[in-house]
Design a protein around this motif. Structure first.
Motif, PDB file in Angstrom:
ATOM      1  N   ARG A   1      23.236  24.060  62.168  1.00  0.00           N
ATOM      2  CA  ARG A   1      22.214  24.613  61.274  1.00  0.00           C
ATOM      3  C   ARG A   1      22.659  25.939  60.678  1.00  0.00           C
ATOM      4  O   ARG A   1      22.459  26.197  59.482  1.00  0.00           O
ATOM      5  N   VAL A   2      23.271  26.777  61.504  1.00  0.00           N
ATOM      6  CA  VAL A   2      23.733  28.077  61.012  1.00  0.00           C
ATOM      7  C   VAL A   2      24.838  27.890  59.989  1.00  0.00           C
ATOM      8  O   VAL A   2      24.844  28.521  58.918  1.00  0.00           O
ATOM      9  N   LEU A   3      25.803  27.017  60.292  1.00  0.00           N
ATOM     10  CA  LEU A   3      26.916  26.778  59.372  1.00  0.00           C
ATOM     11  C   LEU A   3      26.411  26.212  58.045  1.00  0.00           C
ATOM     12  O   LEU A   3      26.883  26.603  56.967  1.00  0.00           O
ATOM     13  N   ALA A   4      25.429  25.270  58.114  1.00  0.00           N
ATOM     14  CA  ALA A   4      24.880  24.692  56.888  1.00  0.00           C
ATOM     15  C   ALA A   4      24.105  25.740  56.093  1.00  0.00           C
ATOM     16  O   ALA A   4      24.196  25.804  54.855  1.00  0.00           O
ATOM     17  N   ARG A   5      23.346  26.560  56.784  1.00  0.00           N
ATOM     18  CA  ARG A   5      22.555  27.597  56.110  1.00  0.00           C
ATOM     19  C   ARG A   5      23.431  28.577  55.350  1.00  0.00           C
ATOM     20  O   ARG A   5      23.108  29.034  54.260  1.00  0.00           O
ATOM     21  N   GLU A   6      24.587  28.912  55.972  1.00  0.00           N
ATOM     22  CA  GLU A   6      25.489  29.887  55.359  1.00  0.00           C
ATOM     23  C   GLU A   6      26.525  29.232  54.438  1.00  0.00           C
ATOM     24  O   GLU A   6      27.334  29.929  53.831  1.00  0.00           O
ATOM     25  N   GLY A   7      26.491  27.891  54.345  1.00  0.00           N
ATOM     26  CA  GLY A   7      27.433  27.198  53.480  1.00  0.00           C
ATOM     27  C   GLY A   7      28.878  27.295  53.940  1.00  0.00           C
ATOM     28  O   GLY A   7      29.794  27.377  53.114  1.00  0.00           O
ATOM     29  N   LEU A   8      29.091  27.271  55.247  1.00  0.00           N
ATOM     30  CA  LEU A   8      30.441  27.421  55.798  1.00  0.00           C
ATOM     31  C   LEU A   8      31.076  26.049  56.010  1.00  0.00           C
ATOM     32  O   LEU A   8      30.506  25.193  56.688  1.00  0.00           O
ATOM     33  N   ASP A   9      32.268  25.845  55.470  1.00  0.00           N
ATOM     34  CA  ASP A   9      32.969  24.584  55.645  1.00  0.00           C
ATOM     35  C   ASP A   9      34.139  24.760  56.615  1.00  0.00           C
ATOM     36  O   ASP A   9      34.402  25.860  57.120  1.00  0.00           O
ATOM     37  N   ARG A  10      34.885  23.677  56.847  1.00  0.00           N
ATOM     38  CA  ARG A  10      35.991  23.711  57.814  1.00  0.00           C
ATOM     39  C   ARG A  10      37.066  24.717  57.397  1.00  0.00           C
ATOM     40  O   ARG A  10      37.612  25.421  58.239  1.00  0.00           O
ATOM     41  N   ALA A  11      37.370  24.802  56.114  1.00  0.00           N
ATOM     42  CA  ALA A  11      38.399  25.736  55.669  1.00  0.00           C
ATOM     43  C   ALA A  11      38.025  27.176  56.010  1.00  0.00           C
ATOM     44  O   ALA A  11      38.880  27.985  56.401  1.00  0.00           O
ATOM     45  N   ARG A  12      36.742  27.487  55.896  1.00  0.00           N
ATOM     46  CA  ARG A  12      36.272  28.852  56.205  1.00  0.00           C
ATOM     47  C   ARG A  12      36.339  29.125  57.701  1.00  0.00           C
ATOM     48  O   ARG A  12      36.837  30.174  58.127  1.00  0.00           O
ATOM     49  N   THR A  13      35.862  28.205  58.522  1.00  0.00           N
ATOM     50  CA  THR A  13      35.846  28.452  59.971  1.00  0.00           C
ATOM     51  C   THR A  13      37.244  28.429  60.573  1.00  0.00           C
ATOM     52  O   THR A  13      37.483  29.053  61.605  1.00  0.00           O
ATOM     53  N   ASP A  14      38.182  27.714  59.927  1.00  0.00           N
ATOM     54  CA  ASP A  14      39.553  27.709  60.433  1.00  0.00           C
ATOM     55  C   ASP A  14      40.201  29.085  60.336  1.00  0.00           C
ATOM     56  O   ASP A  14      41.155  29.376  61.061  1.00  0.00           O
ATOM     57  N   ARG A  15      39.682  29.937  59.464  1.00  0.00           N
ATOM     58  CA  ARG A  15      40.221  31.298  59.355  1.00  0.00           C
ATOM     59  C   ARG A  15      39.879  32.150  60.569  1.00  0.00           C
ATOM     60  O   ARG A  15      40.437  33.230  60.749  1.00  0.00           O
ATOM     61  N   TRP A  16      38.940  31.677  61.376  1.00  0.00           N
ATOM     62  CA  TRP A  16      38.550  32.445  62.569  1.00  0.00           C
ATOM     63  C   TRP A  16      39.483  32.189  63.747  1.00  0.00           C
ATOM     64  O   TRP A  16      39.334  32.812  64.811  1.00  0.00           O
ATOM     65  N   ARG A  17      40.421  31.244  63.598  1.00  0.00           N
ATOM     66  CA  ARG A  17      41.356  30.976  64.691  1.00  0.00           C
ATOM     67  C   ARG A  17      42.186  32.224  64.989  1.00  0.00           C
ATOM     68  O   ARG A  17      42.529  32.964  64.074  1.00  0.00           O
ATOM     69  N   PRO A  18      42.556  32.450  66.259  1.00  0.00           N
ATOM     70  CA  PRO A  18      42.283  31.630  67.449  1.00  0.00           C
ATOM     71  C   PRO A  18      41.074  32.115  68.246  1.00  0.00           C
ATOM     72  O   PRO A  18      41.043  32.008  69.458  1.00  0.00           O
ATOM     73  N   TRP A  19      40.058  32.680  67.539  1.00  0.00           N
ATOM     74  CA  TRP A  19      38.925  33.286  68.250  1.00  0.00           C
ATOM     75  C   TRP A  19      37.603  32.613  67.901  1.00  0.00           C
ATOM     76  O   TRP A  19      36.567  33.255  67.829  1.00  0.00           O
ATOM     77  N   ARG A  20      37.617  31.294  67.664  1.00  0.00           N
ATOM     78  CA  ARG A  20      36.390  30.625  67.242  1.00  0.00           C
ATOM     79  C   ARG A  20      35.325  30.577  68.334  1.00  0.00           C
ATOM     80  O   ARG A  20      34.133  30.462  68.033  1.00  0.00           O
ATOM     81  N   SER A  21      35.718  30.661  69.609  1.00  0.00           N
ATOM     82  CA  SER A  21      34.706  30.712  70.681  1.00  0.00           C
ATOM     83  C   SER A  21      33.862  31.976  70.554  1.00  0.00           C
ATOM     84  O   SER A  21      32.636  31.949  70.733  1.00  0.00           O
ATOM     85  N   TYR A  22      34.507  33.101  70.227  1.00  0.00           N
ATOM     86  CA  TYR A  22      33.780  34.368  70.063  1.00  0.00           C
ATOM     87  C   TYR A  22      32.934  34.326  68.796  1.00  0.00           C
ATOM     88  O   TYR A  22      31.812  34.860  68.770  1.00  0.00           O
ATOM     89  N   ALA A  23      33.439  33.685  67.755  1.00  0.00           N
ATOM     90  CA  ALA A  23      32.634  33.509  66.546  1.00  0.00           C
ATOM     91  C   ALA A  23      31.380  32.694  66.857  1.00  0.00           C
ATOM     92  O   ALA A  23      30.288  32.987  66.350  1.00  0.00           O
ATOM     93  N   SER A  24      31.525  31.666  67.702  1.00  0.00           N
ATOM     94  CA  SER A  24      30.363  30.857  68.087  1.00  0.00           C
ATOM     95  C   SER A  24      29.301  31.707  68.767  1.00  0.00           C
ATOM     96  O   SER A  24      28.098  31.541  68.514  1.00  0.00           O
ATOM     97  N   LEU A  25      29.731  32.624  69.631  1.00  0.00           N
ATOM     98  CA  LEU A  25      28.765  33.497  70.315  1.00  0.00           C
ATOM     99  C   LEU A  25      27.997  34.337  69.310  1.00  0.00           C
ATOM    100  O   LEU A  25      26.771  34.506  69.431  1.00  0.00           O
ATOM    101  N   HIS A  26      28.700  34.888  68.320  1.00  0.00           N
ATOM    102  CA  HIS A  26      28.015  35.689  67.302  1.00  0.00           C
ATOM    103  C   HIS A  26      27.030  34.841  66.507  1.00  0.00           C
ATOM    104  O   HIS A  26      25.902  35.280  66.224  1.00  0.00           O
ATOM    105  N   LEU A  27      27.417  33.625  66.156  1.00  0.00           N
ATOM    106  CA  LEU A  27      26.524  32.760  65.378  1.00  0.00           C
ATOM    107  C   LEU A  27      25.321  32.313  66.197  1.00  0.00           C
ATOM    108  O   LEU A  27      24.204  32.192  65.662  1.00  0.00           O
TER     109      LEU A  27
END
Length: 474
Positions: A444-470
């Motif tokens: 829901r958060v990703l859809a609300r903010e219009g975030l796609d796979r290309a955008r979230t891949d830029r958070w590597r290698p810290w996507r677990s921490y990004a998940s906590l913030h979201l």
């Protein structure tokens, strides 16, 4: 380990590199942490080592002022998933002390020779030398924080003889055990098995978000969360223990009560993993702040940590039980499992927080009937399947487990889907780069903010921490 970069960090006394490498000074014969306030060596007189064990192997002893053996661990070993990183995590958990290098190699699926070669190449010392260095650190803690006889300290720290213990302490610290104890400014605990120590942390450290995560999920009788403390009962290799953790700005005070002092090093290692104390928050925050959406969230909660675990089996049960029930409902079910299948404890520190049980082990749950769990038959069957697999050694969720293999093994269990497997990978195995794309809240958060796979891949290698913030935004 570029010498120019290392020396620049030393001259700046940059504490971010404490535990990442160690500085040895040839003219004094000691090794220090990069931020040591007493060290201003000439560049020609220093050498740099990737581990304390490597510096000790080269003949250097630990600095008595900066105490390099008490630094946070290198964040590299938790972030990486290769065999050396897995070996380091297992050594820290005490596998070499309990099972020897052969046991370590067996868990990793390599020969002893190969493991020795790989670990020595990267850390400058083999598994046995690293375990020996850890053993000396455990002995120092016991000498400084307990009133135990030196012979008992030697046994509890894992030494084979008092002579070996004496030689090791002199080699590591340049003092005899008696001298080390007499120089300590700490007041020893008189109670059997009671130890208080400080766990080093790299700032910034947002402890409030950790406590806010643990509080609603605390299992009654096993865990307790106060305004500034977290307490729980631990299952350890030689017995049970209770711990109270109180976070501060640059350290966490750990008050431990152990039924067997041989478990000290393992208990400390698991508490560090629980609170993610070896993370590099500066690197994580800088990387995530490059995204405009996350930048504001990072400013609100700098130094966020990934809530870990002290028991892989407990974490997978939390994930299975919490799939389709509320947090409060999952907490109730897990409390019943702890009371019916866990181990009752009688420890002073546990009583102080109203704690009565260590959580159930895989072996005890494997003996249960499906009706005991008061939940849909499919989830009860999944719990029993995981318990049988872990009890039989077919599923490994220890700190050194191969993350991809563990995920595939979980997915092979009927009733466990991608969300559960990825959640276990994130929290039980400490993977810093998991984005739970099947999580309803995150979707829901990703859809609300219009975030796609290309955008979230830029958070590597810290996507677990990004998940906590979201998650926090939801």
């Amino acid at each position: 380990m570029d010498p120019v970069d290392c020396y620049r960090a030393v001259t700046a006394r940059d504490a971010r590199f404490d535990g990442v490498f160690y500085t040895a000074v040839r003219t004094t014969g000691i090794y220090c942490r990069p931020s040591c306030p007493a060290m201003t060596p000439h560049e020609a007189n220093v050498s740099f080592y990737p581990s304390a064990a490597a510096a000790e192997r080269a003949g250097y002893r630990a600095c008595r002022r900066c105490r390099p053996d008490s630094t946070p661990g290198s964040p590299e070993w938790n972030a990486r998933a290769d065999v050396v990183a897995r070996a380091v995590r297992l050594i820290g958990d005490g596998v070499v002390e309990r099972e020897g290098v052969s046991g370590l190699a067996g868990r990793l699926g390599y020969s002893e020779r190969q493991v020795n070669r790989l670990v020595t190449t990267e850390l400058g010392a083999g598994p046995q030398a690293i375990a020996r260095s850890n053993r000396a650190r455990t002995a120092r803690i016991l000498l400084e924080t307990t009133a135990m006889r030196a012979a008992d300290v030697a046994f509890a720290a894992g030494y084979g003889s008092v002579r070996q213990f004496n030689d090791s302490i002199r080699e590591s610290f340049g003092l005899t055990p008696r001298e080390l104890r007499s120089r300590s400014r700490r007041t020893p605990h008189e109670g059997a098995g009671r130890i208080r120590l400080e766990l080093a942390v790299r700032p910034p450290f947002h402890a409030a978000s950790l406590l806010a995560w643990f509080a609603p999920r605390a299992i009654e009788g096993v865990e307790a969360v106060g305004e500034r403390t977290y307490a729980r009962v631990l299952n350890l290799p030689h017995g049970v223990a209770a711990v109270e953790l109180e976070p501060h700005g640059d350290h966490v005070t750990a008050d431990l009560e152990l039924t067997d002092l041989r478990d000290l090093a393992t208990a400390v290692h698991r508490c560090r993993r629980l609170l993610d104390l070896d993370a590099d928050p500066v690197a994580i925050d800088e990387a995530l702040s490059a995204d405009p959406l996350l930048a504001g969230l990072v400013r609100e909660v700098p130094g966020i940590r990934l809530p870990g675990q002290v028991d892989g089996f407990e974490m997978v049960l939390r994930a299975i039980v919490g799939q389709q029930v509320s947090v409060a409902g999952a907490r109730t079910i897990l409390g019943r499992v702890a009371r019916s299948r866990g181990t009752e404890v009688d420890l002073e520190l546990a009583r102080r927080h109203g704690l009565t049980h260590a959580f159930a082990t895989a072996e005890s749950v494997a003996e249960a009937a499906p009706e005991e769990f008061a939940m849909p038959r499919g989830r009860a069957a999944a719990i029993l399947a995981v318990a049988h697999a872990m009890a039989a050694g077919r599923l490994d969720l220890d700190p050194g487990a191969d993350r991809e293999t563990a995920r595939n093994q979980l997915l092979a269990v009927r009733g466990i889907g991608p969300w559960t497997a990825d959640y276990v990978r994130m929290r039980a195995l400490g993977d810093p780069d998991v984005l739970l794309e099947t999580d309803l809240v995150l979707r829901r958060v990703l859809a609300r903010e219009g975030l796609d796979r290309a955008r979230t891949d830029r958070w590597r290698p810290w996507r677990s921490y990004a998940s906590l913030h979201l998650w926090r935004t939801a």
